[in-house]
Motif scaffolding. Structure first.
Motif, PDB file in Angstrom:
ATOM      1  N   ARG A  47      17.607 -61.666 127.240  1.00  0.00           N
ATOM      2  CA  ARG A  47      18.357 -60.547 127.812  1.00  0.00           C
ATOM      3  C   ARG A  47      17.528 -59.921 128.924  1.00  0.00           C
ATOM      4  O   ARG A  47      16.313 -60.112 128.981  1.00  0.00           O
ATOM      5  CB  ARG A  47      18.627 -59.491 126.738  1.00  0.00           C
ATOM      6  N   ASP A  48      18.180 -59.126 129.757  1.00  0.00           N
ATOM      7  CA  ASP A  48      17.471 -58.410 130.825  1.00  0.00           C
ATOM      8  C   ASP A  48      16.797 -57.149 130.316  1.00  0.00           C
ATOM      9  O   ASP A  48      16.002 -56.544 131.027  1.00  0.00           O
ATOM     10  CB  ASP A  48      18.445 -58.049 131.959  1.00  0.00           C
ATOM     11  N   ASP A  49      17.133 -56.736 129.099  1.00  0.00           N
ATOM     12  CA  ASP A  49      16.492 -55.575 128.492  1.00  0.00           C
ATOM     13  C   ASP A  49      15.716 -56.052 127.261  1.00  0.00           C
ATOM     14  O   ASP A  49      15.597 -57.243 127.029  1.00  0.00           O
ATOM     15  CB  ASP A  49      17.521 -54.500 128.135  1.00  0.00           C
ATOM     16  N   ASN A  50      15.190 -55.121 126.480  1.00  0.00           N
ATOM     17  CA  ASN A  50      14.412 -55.534 125.299  1.00  0.00           C
ATOM     18  C   ASN A  50      15.200 -55.423 123.990  1.00  0.00           C
ATOM     19  O   ASN A  50      14.619 -55.446 122.919  1.00  0.00           O
ATOM     20  CB  ASN A  50      13.096 -54.779 125.212  1.00  0.00           C
ATOM     21  N   ALA A  51      16.516 -55.340 124.079  1.00  0.00           N
ATOM     22  CA  ALA A  51      17.346 -55.261 122.878  1.00  0.00           C
ATOM     23  C   ALA A  51      17.377 -56.608 122.160  1.00  0.00           C
ATOM     24  O   ALA A  51      17.264 -57.670 122.777  1.00  0.00           O
ATOM     25  CB  ALA A  51      18.768 -54.833 123.240  1.00  0.00           C
ATOM     26  N   LEU A  52      17.513 -56.530 120.848  1.00  0.00           N
ATOM     27  CA  LEU A  52      17.697 -57.720 120.020  1.00  0.00           C
ATOM     28  C   LEU A  52      19.041 -57.571 119.332  1.00  0.00           C
ATOM     29  O   LEU A  52      19.229 -56.665 118.524  1.00  0.00           O
ATOM     30  CB  LEU A  52      16.568 -57.839 118.988  1.00  0.00           C
ATOM     31  N   ARG A  53      19.990 -58.420 119.674  1.00  0.00           N
ATOM     32  CA  ARG A  53      21.342 -58.357 119.128  1.00  0.00           C
ATOM     33  C   ARG A  53      21.613 -59.613 118.318  1.00  0.00           C
ATOM     34  O   ARG A  53      21.319 -60.725 118.764  1.00  0.00           O
ATOM     35  CB  ARG A  53      22.362 -58.268 120.248  1.00  0.00           C
ATOM     36  N   VAL A  54      22.176 -59.432 117.119  1.00  0.00           N
ATOM     37  CA  VAL A  54      22.419 -60.548 116.204  1.00  0.00           C
ATOM     38  C   VAL A  54      23.914 -60.748 115.987  1.00  0.00           C
ATOM     39  O   VAL A  54      24.648 -59.783 115.752  1.00  0.00           O
ATOM     40  CB  VAL A  54      21.743 -60.296 114.830  1.00  0.00           C
ATOM     41  N   THR A  55      24.335 -62.000 116.077  1.00  0.00           N
ATOM     42  CA  THR A  55      25.684 -62.394 115.671  1.00  0.00           C
ATOM     43  C   THR A  55      25.535 -63.533 114.676  1.00  0.00           C
ATOM     44  O   THR A  55      24.546 -64.280 114.708  1.00  0.00           O
ATOM     45  CB  THR A  55      26.545 -62.843 116.868  1.00  0.00           C
ATOM     46  N   VAL A  56      26.510 -63.636 113.770  1.00  0.00           N
ATOM     47  CA  VAL A  56      26.426 -64.616 112.690  1.00  0.00           C
ATOM     48  C   VAL A  56      27.768 -65.310 112.527  1.00  0.00           C
ATOM     49  O   VAL A  56      28.817 -64.664 112.599  1.00  0.00           O
ATOM     50  CB  VAL A  56      26.050 -63.935 111.353  1.00  0.00           C
ATOM     51  N   GLU A  57      27.717 -66.611 112.293  1.00  0.00           N
ATOM     52  CA  GLU A  57      28.920 -67.364 111.951  1.00  0.00           C
ATOM     53  C   GLU A  57      28.533 -68.442 110.946  1.00  0.00           C
ATOM     54  O   GLU A  57      27.342 -68.707 110.732  1.00  0.00           O
ATOM     55  CB  GLU A  57      29.561 -67.993 113.193  1.00  0.00           C
ATOM     56  N   ALA A  58      29.531 -69.020 110.328  1.00  0.00           N
ATOM     57  CA  ALA A  58      29.326 -70.154 109.416  1.00  0.00           C
ATOM     58  C   ALA A  58      30.489 -71.119 109.593  1.00  0.00           C
ATOM     59  O   ALA A  58      31.619 -70.685 109.832  1.00  0.00           O
ATOM     60  CB  ALA A  58      29.253 -69.685 107.969  1.00  0.00           C
ATOM     61  N   PRO A  59      30.219 -72.409 109.479  1.00  0.00           N
ATOM     62  CA  PRO A  59      31.318 -73.370 109.565  1.00  0.00           C
ATOM     63  C   PRO A  59      32.343 -73.115 108.461  1.00  0.00           C
ATOM     64  O   PRO A  59      31.985 -72.736 107.339  1.00  0.00           O
ATOM     65  CB  PRO A  59      30.629 -74.719 109.351  1.00  0.00           C
ATOM     66  N   ARG A  60      33.589 -73.323 108.787  1.00  0.00           N
ATOM     67  CA  ARG A  60      34.646 -73.147 107.780  1.00  0.00           C
ATOM     68  C   ARG A  60      34.452 -74.131 106.641  1.00  0.00           C
ATOM     69  O   ARG A  60      33.940 -75.225 106.831  1.00  0.00           O
ATOM     70  CB  ARG A  60      36.006 -73.382 108.406  1.00  0.00           C
ATOM     71  N   GLY A  61      34.879 -73.727 105.474  1.00  0.00           N
ATOM     72  CA  GLY A  61      34.852 -74.616 104.325  1.00  0.00           C
ATOM     73  C   GLY A  61      33.564 -74.596 103.530  1.00  0.00           C
ATOM     74  O   GLY A  61      33.491 -75.196 102.469  1.00  0.00           O
ATOM     75  N   LEU A  62      32.528 -73.918 104.026  1.00  0.00           N
ATOM     76  CA  LEU A  62      31.266 -73.859 103.274  1.00  0.00           C
ATOM     77  C   LEU A  62      31.241 -72.694 102.291  1.00  0.00           C
ATOM     78  O   LEU A  62      30.371 -72.637 101.435  1.00  0.00           O
ATOM     79  CB  LEU A  62      30.066 -73.763 104.219  1.00  0.00           C
ATOM     80  N   GLY A  63      32.148 -71.758 102.452  1.00  0.00           N
ATOM     81  CA  GLY A  63      32.193 -70.614 101.543  1.00  0.00           C
ATOM     82  C   GLY A  63      31.047 -69.636 101.738  1.00  0.00           C
ATOM     83  O   GLY A  63      30.687 -68.910 100.821  1.00  0.00           O
ATOM     84  N   ILE A  64      30.459 -69.607 102.914  1.00  0.00           N
ATOM     85  CA  ILE A  64      29.335 -68.713 103.196  1.00  0.00           C
ATOM     86  C   ILE A  64      29.878 -67.370 103.662  1.00  0.00           C
ATOM     87  O   ILE A  64      30.674 -67.293 104.595  1.00  0.00           O
ATOM     88  CB  ILE A  64      28.395 -69.328 104.243  1.00  0.00           C
ATOM     89  N   ASP A  65      29.438 -66.303 103.005  1.00  0.00           N
ATOM     90  CA  ASP A  65      29.887 -64.949 103.307  1.00  0.00           C
ATOM     91  C   ASP A  65      29.025 -64.359 104.417  1.00  0.00           C
ATOM     92  O   ASP A  65      27.985 -63.771 104.156  1.00  0.00           O
ATOM     93  CB  ASP A  65      29.806 -64.089 102.040  1.00  0.00           C
ATOM     94  N   VAL A  66      29.450 -64.531 105.654  1.00  0.00           N
ATOM     95  CA  VAL A  66      28.655 -64.014 106.769  1.00  0.00           C
ATOM     96  C   VAL A  66      28.622 -62.489 106.798  1.00  0.00           C
ATOM     97  O   VAL A  66      27.708 -61.908 107.392  1.00  0.00           O
ATOM     98  CB  VAL A  66      29.128 -64.575 108.131  1.00  0.00           C
ATOM     99  N   ASP A  67      29.575 -61.841 106.144  1.00  0.00           N
ATOM    100  CA  ASP A  67      29.555 -60.380 106.087  1.00  0.00           C
ATOM    101  C   ASP A  67      28.395 -59.867 105.248  1.00  0.00           C
ATOM    102  O   ASP A  67      28.010 -58.698 105.353  1.00  0.00           O
ATOM    103  CB  ASP A  67      30.876 -59.845 105.523  1.00  0.00           C
ATOM    104  N   ALA A  68      27.799 -60.739 104.426  1.00  0.00           N
ATOM    105  CA  ALA A  68      26.646 -60.350 103.609  1.00  0.00           C
ATOM    106  C   ALA A  68      25.332 -60.427 104.390  1.00  0.00           C
ATOM    107  O   ALA A  68      24.285 -60.036 103.881  1.00  0.00           O
ATOM    108  CB  ALA A  68      26.559 -61.239 102.373  1.00  0.00           C
ATOM    109  N   VAL A  69      25.389 -60.926 105.619  1.00  0.00           N
ATOM    110  CA  VAL A  69      24.188 -61.053 106.447  1.00  0.00           C
ATOM    111  C   VAL A  69      24.075 -59.825 107.339  1.00  0.00           C
ATOM    112  O   VAL A  69      24.961 -59.565 108.157  1.00  0.00           O
ATOM    113  CB  VAL A  69      24.248 -62.324 107.315  1.00  0.00           C
ATOM    114  N   PRO A  70      22.993 -59.055 107.199  1.00  0.00           N
ATOM    115  CA  PRO A  70      22.841 -57.876 108.057  1.00  0.00           C
ATOM    116  C   PRO A  70      22.622 -58.293 109.508  1.00  0.00           C
ATOM    117  O   PRO A  70      22.066 -59.359 109.787  1.00  0.00           O
ATOM    118  CB  PRO A  70      21.596 -57.183 107.498  1.00  0.00           C
ATOM    119  N   THR A  71      23.052 -57.464 110.432  1.00  0.00           N
ATOM    120  CA  THR A  71      22.861 -57.760 111.854  1.00  0.00           C
ATOM    121  C   THR A  71      21.989 -56.715 112.544  1.00  0.00           C
ATOM    122  O   THR A  71      21.815 -56.762 113.759  1.00  0.00           O
ATOM    123  CB  THR A  71      24.216 -57.866 112.577  1.00  0.00           C
TER     124      THR A  71
END
Length: 171
Positions: A47-71
């Motif tokens: 990034r052009d600034d010093n921010a750290l931004r997190v996004t999360v995804e998981a492939p469909r069908g794995l049953g991974i709860d991405v909402d349980a991952v803090p950002t």
């Protein structure tokens, strides 16, 4: 500067011996763990600034709860990137995208794999000039949480004291 993607495996513990709590707040460990073919993928885009931004995804069908991952700042990817910046005096930011392939809260070191991958990806994306070996050693920056494996089976204690298990090792 461009985006850098690093893939790190989850693991399962084949043996885990835990000692008494130390003065550093951690328990000494003796472990044997096996890398598995479930991967975390972390992409660091500068990034052009010093921010750290997190996004999360998981492939469909794995049953991974991405909402349980803090950002936020509690995410191990953010904590690892901050530790890397602090250790080397870097003033940089990144968009950190995680593709989860290891179950959340499954005891398979998905968050630790994320953190290890983030150190490697950020070091390269920020053009820090670290060798791959230096960046791997840098995983110790994030204490004992990074479990990036380069061999299939490891044994030993936390961090840099881990070593690959060979078929000649005594069990």
């Amino acid at each position: 500067m461009s985006a850098v993607t690093v893939r790190a495996p989850g693991k399962v513990n084949l043996q885990l011996d835990v000692g008494p709590l130390g003065v550093d707040g951690y328990h000494p460990l003796a472990t044997v763990f096996q890398a598995v073919e479930l991967y975390e993928v972390v992409t660091a885009t500068p990034r052009d600034d010093n921010a750290l931004r997190v996004t999360v995804e998981a492939p469909r069908g794995l049953g991974i709860d991405v909402d349980a991952v803090p950002t936020g700042p509690e995410n191990l990817v953010v904590r690892a990137a901050v530790a890397l910046r602090d250790a080397y005096g870097v003033d940089a930011g990144a968009d950190l995208h995680i593709v989860k392939g290891v179950p959340v809260a499954g005891g398979m070191a998905g968050g630790s794999a994320d953190a290890a991958a983030a150190i490697l990806a950020c070091a390269e994306a920020w053009e820090m000039g670290l060798s791959r070996a230096e960046a791997r050693r840098g995983r110790g920056l994030h204490r004992r949480r990074c479990a990036l494996c380069t061999a299939r089976t490891h044994r030993g204690g936390p961090g840099a004291r881990r070593r690959p298990v060979s078929r000649d090792d005594p069990w």
